[in-house]
Enzyme design. Structure first.
Site, short mmCIF file in Angstrom:
data_model
loop_
_atom_site.label_atom_id
_atom_site.label_comp_id
_atom_site.label_asym_id
_atom_site.label_seq_id
_atom_site.Cartn_x
_atom_site.Cartn_y
_atom_site.Cartn_z
N ARG A 183 0.86 -1.18 0.00
CA ARG A 183 0.00 0.00 0.00
C ARG A 183 0.89 1.23 0.00
O ARG A 183 1.80 1.33 0.84
CB ARG A 183 -0.91 0.02 1.24
CG ARG A 183 -1.96 1.09 1.19
CD ARG A 183 -2.71 1.28 2.49
NE ARG A 183 -1.95 2.13 3.43
CZ ARG A 183 -2.50 2.62 4.53
NH1 ARG A 183 -3.77 2.34 4.85
NH2 ARG A 183 -1.78 3.40 5.34
N TYR B 253 -2.96 11.53 5.03
CA TYR B 253 -3.32 10.32 5.77
C TYR B 253 -2.23 9.25 5.58
O TYR B 253 -1.69 9.09 4.49
CB TYR B 253 -4.68 9.74 5.30
CG TYR B 253 -4.73 8.31 5.70
CD1 TYR B 253 -4.46 7.28 4.79
CD2 TYR B 253 -4.87 7.99 7.05
CE1 TYR B 253 -4.39 5.97 5.21
CE2 TYR B 253 -4.78 6.68 7.46
CZ TYR B 253 -4.54 5.67 6.54
OH TYR B 253 -4.43 4.38 6.97
N ASP C 278 -5.00 3.96 -0.25
CA ASP C 278 -6.16 4.24 0.61
C ASP C 278 -6.48 5.74 0.53
O ASP C 278 -5.72 6.57 1.01
CB ASP C 278 -5.82 3.85 2.06
CG ASP C 278 -7.02 3.91 2.99
OD1 ASP C 278 -6.91 3.41 4.12
OD2 ASP C 278 -8.07 4.46 2.57
N HIS D 6 -8.94 7.05 1.92
CA HIS D 6 -9.41 7.32 3.29
C HIS D 6 -10.61 8.26 3.34
O HIS D 6 -10.62 9.23 4.11
CB HIS D 6 -8.27 7.87 4.14
CG HIS D 6 -8.30 7.34 5.54
ND1 HIS D 6 -8.86 8.02 6.58
CD2 HIS D 6 -7.84 6.19 6.05
CE1 HIS D 6 -8.74 7.32 7.70
NE2 HIS D 6 -8.12 6.20 7.41
N GLU E 250 -8.80 2.20 -2.16
CA GLU E 250 -9.62 1.98 -0.96
C GLU E 250 -10.32 3.25 -0.51
O GLU E 250 -9.76 4.34 -0.56
CB GLU E 250 -8.72 1.49 0.16
CG GLU E 250 -9.41 1.27 1.48
CD GLU E 250 -8.45 0.87 2.57
OE1 GLU E 250 -7.33 0.41 2.26
OE2 GLU E 250 -8.80 1.03 3.75
N GLU F 210 -14.09 -0.62 5.91
CA GLU F 210 -13.47 -0.87 7.23
C GLU F 210 -14.23 -0.18 8.35
O GLU F 210 -14.11 -0.57 9.50
CB GLU F 210 -12.01 -0.43 7.25
CG GLU F 210 -11.79 1.05 7.19
CD GLU F 210 -10.32 1.41 7.21
OE1 GLU F 210 -9.53 0.78 6.48
OE2 GLU F 210 -9.95 2.30 7.99
N ARG G 73 -13.84 -4.72 3.06
CA ARG G 73 -12.81 -4.44 4.07
C ARG G 73 -13.28 -4.71 5.51
O ARG G 73 -12.46 -4.76 6.41
CB ARG G 73 -12.41 -2.97 3.99
CG ARG G 73 -11.70 -2.57 2.72
CD ARG G 73 -10.22 -2.78 2.78
NE ARG G 73 -9.54 -1.93 3.74
CZ ARG G 73 -8.49 -2.34 4.45
NH1 ARG G 73 -8.06 -3.57 4.34
NH2 ARG G 73 -7.89 -1.53 5.29
N GLU H 141 -4.70 -7.18 5.07
CA GLU H 141 -3.81 -6.09 5.45
C GLU H 141 -2.94 -6.55 6.61
O GLU H 141 -3.44 -7.16 7.57
CB GLU H 141 -4.62 -4.86 5.88
CG GLU H 141 -3.77 -3.69 6.31
CD GLU H 141 -4.59 -2.44 6.61
OE1 GLU H 141 -5.83 -2.54 6.66
OE2 GLU H 141 -3.99 -1.37 6.78
N TRP I 56 -12.09 12.34 8.22
CA TRP I 56 -10.65 12.15 8.46
C TRP I 56 -10.17 10.94 7.69
O TRP I 56 -10.82 9.92 7.60
CB TRP I 56 -10.34 11.94 9.95
CG TRP I 56 -8.89 11.58 10.11
CD1 TRP I 56 -7.78 12.39 9.96
CD2 TRP I 56 -8.37 10.29 10.40
NE1 TRP I 56 -6.64 11.69 10.14
CE2 TRP I 56 -6.95 10.39 10.42
CE3 TRP I 56 -8.96 9.05 10.64
CZ2 TRP I 56 -6.12 9.30 10.67
CZ3 TRP I 56 -8.14 7.96 10.88
CH2 TRP I 56 -6.74 8.12 10.90
C1 CS2 Z 1 -6.59 2.62 7.58
C2 CS2 Z 1 -6.54 2.51 9.07
O1 CS2 Z 1 -5.45 0.57 7.54
C3 CS2 Z 1 -6.23 1.30 6.93
O2 CS2 Z 1 -6.74 1.03 5.83
O3 CS2 Z 1 -7.80 3.11 7.06
O4 CS2 Z 1 -5.23 2.75 9.45
C4 CS2 Z 1 -7.44 3.45 9.85
O5 CS2 Z 1 -7.06 4.79 9.58
C5 CS2 Z 1 -7.29 3.15 11.33
O6 CS2 Z 1 -7.60 1.80 11.52
C6 CS2 Z 1 -8.21 4.03 12.16
O7 CS2 Z 1 -8.11 3.65 13.51
MG MG Z 2 -8.31 2.22 5.26
#
Ligand code: CS2
Ligand code: MG
Length: 402
Positions: A147, A159, A210, A212, A236, A262, A283, A339, A402
């Site tokens: 990633r 991020y 990602d 995000h 992602e 996620e 996810r 992951e 975020w």
């Molecule tokens: C992220 C995470 O791993 C990922 O794909 O989106 O690091 C996420 O930001 C954290 O799990 C938030 O606690």
């Molecule tokens: Mg993520």
């Protein structure tokens, strides 16, 4: 068999983890991950005040019935806190069942569909050059999938990029600190980054990114389209997944594979995405997605629509979740990728693990149940420390995802 006791172990070996331990009258106990980054004590309170009293006396073998007792039996449906609690209960009950039958969890899920689990790691740098070097470091460690996250010129807080050399941990001590974001600068930079990464490393490594939750649907469509030439394994969270139909625009404009979920916690968060084939990977992890019992249903529905799993596996999900995920990934047919962000060594003072990484893949052993244990005495040496995920604002001050 009867549940005689259950407790929540809240510990902070480098970061906070919440672990549910369910004990039985046959001396067998099970563990479940109940960690929800930045909201840990909400899950602790729900488990201790509502769930655990209702668990005492139940037969731990009645996993499906207990799942529905805490899902359908509770009037106020869904949500991250309640589903994380249900996930922990479910993981612990499957752990007990595997231990009572003296067999690893994957054997209870249909047995092995594979002997090794493809994983992806994180490569991130403060700028394109450092990021490209980091990708090379990961490839040299045998990773087949990387990633790629990078600092973005003109953006203070991108991020996924740590501010120092410490392992990336987004939750900082105390109340949330604020970050700023500029999507335009991000969108203009990212295709240039991936052009450079492909020019250096070619096509023989899977690249993931990602976003995000940071784009609007049309921005996500632009990004997915402009990344198409770089053949990502997945893009992602291009948009926030609250409005599932917003993924239609992205799907209409690009063949870049999409991963989302996620932050989801039930199958209902996915129904449009799955039935309209708007995504390629799911996810939602065991720890936030209703545990093994619910994820089996989600994975089965997804398999009908050619969608694979791609479990979230950041370091704010505990070793109990990771081991359970490796069992799940070992058994199901529509596994995609896992992951893998290695936990810090201090975490393994508290949790003893039964999995390993080797040359781009992970392996879980044949210990009965999930196979991870927790040293409660050691856990008590690392008391909870409040930590919060950041709050994000656009450069004009508007609150954003975020
Ligand atoms: C992220 C995470 O791993 C990922 O794909 O989106 O690091 C996420 O930001 C954290 O799990 C938030 O606690
Ligand atoms: Mg993520």
């Amino acid at each position: 068999m009867k549940i005689t006791e259950a407790k929540v172990i809240l510990s902070c070996p480098g970061r906070n983890f919440v672990t549910l331990k369910i004990m039985t009258d046959e001396g067998i106990y099970g563990l479940g991950d109940a960690t929800l980054n930045g909201m840990e004590k909400a899950v602790v309170a729900y488990l201790e005040n509502y769930c655990i009293p209702a668990l005492i006396g139940k037969d731990p073998c009645r996993i499906e019935d207990i799942w529905h007792y805490f899902y359908r039996g509770v009037y106020w449906l869904r949500g991250s806190v309640s589903l994380t609690a249900i996930s922990a209960i479910d993981m612990a009950l499957w752990d007990i069942k595997g231990k009572s039958l003296n067999t690893p969890l994957y054997n209870l899920l249909g047995g092995k569909s594979r002997d090794r689990i493809l994983v992806y790691c994180h490569a991130n740098g403060k700028d394109a050059e450092e990021t490209i070097d980091k990708v090379g470091e990961k490839i040299s460690k045998g990773f087949r999938a990387v990633r790629v996250q990078s600092g973005v010129p003109g953006i203070e807080d991108a991020y996924g990029v740590p501010k120092d050399d410490r392992p990336y941990e987004p939750a900082a001590k105390g109340l949330a600190h604020e970050e700023t974001w500029d999507t335009t600068k991000y969108l203009n930079f990212l295709p240039l980054l991936f052009r450079k990464v492909r020019d250096v490393y070619g096509e023989n490594v899977h690249l993931l990114h990602d976003a995000h939750h940071r784009c609007t649907p049309v921005e996500g469509a632009r990004l997915a389209k402009e990344l198409e030439p770089f053949h990502l394994f997945w893009l992602e969270d291009p948009v926030t997944g609250e409005l599932q139909e917003s993924l239609r625009l992205i799907r209409h404009h690009s063949t870049t594979p999409i991963a989302i979920g996620e932050v989801y916690n039930t199958i209902f968060d996915h129904t449009t995405l799955i039935t309209e084939q708007l995504i390629d990977y799911i996810r939602m992890p065991l720890v936030h997605g209703g545990g093994i019992t619910h994820m089996l249903k989600v994975a089965a529905m997804a398999s009908v629509y050619h969608i694979n799993t791609g479990f979230h596996g950041a370091t704010d999900l505990s070793p109990v979740n990771l081991a359970a995920a490796l069992h799940f990934n070992t058994a199901i047919n529509n596994f995609g990728i896992q992951e893998y962000m290695p936990h810090q060594d201090i975490v393994h003072e508290v949790f003893s693990i039964n999995y390993r990484y080797d040359d781009g893949f992970m392996f879980v052993d044949d210990s009965p149940g999930i196979g991870v244990d927790i040293d409660e005495k050691k856990a008590a040496e690392y008391p909870y420390e409040m930590a919060s995920l950041p709050v994000n604002r656009k450069t004009d001050g508007t609150i954003f995802y975020w």
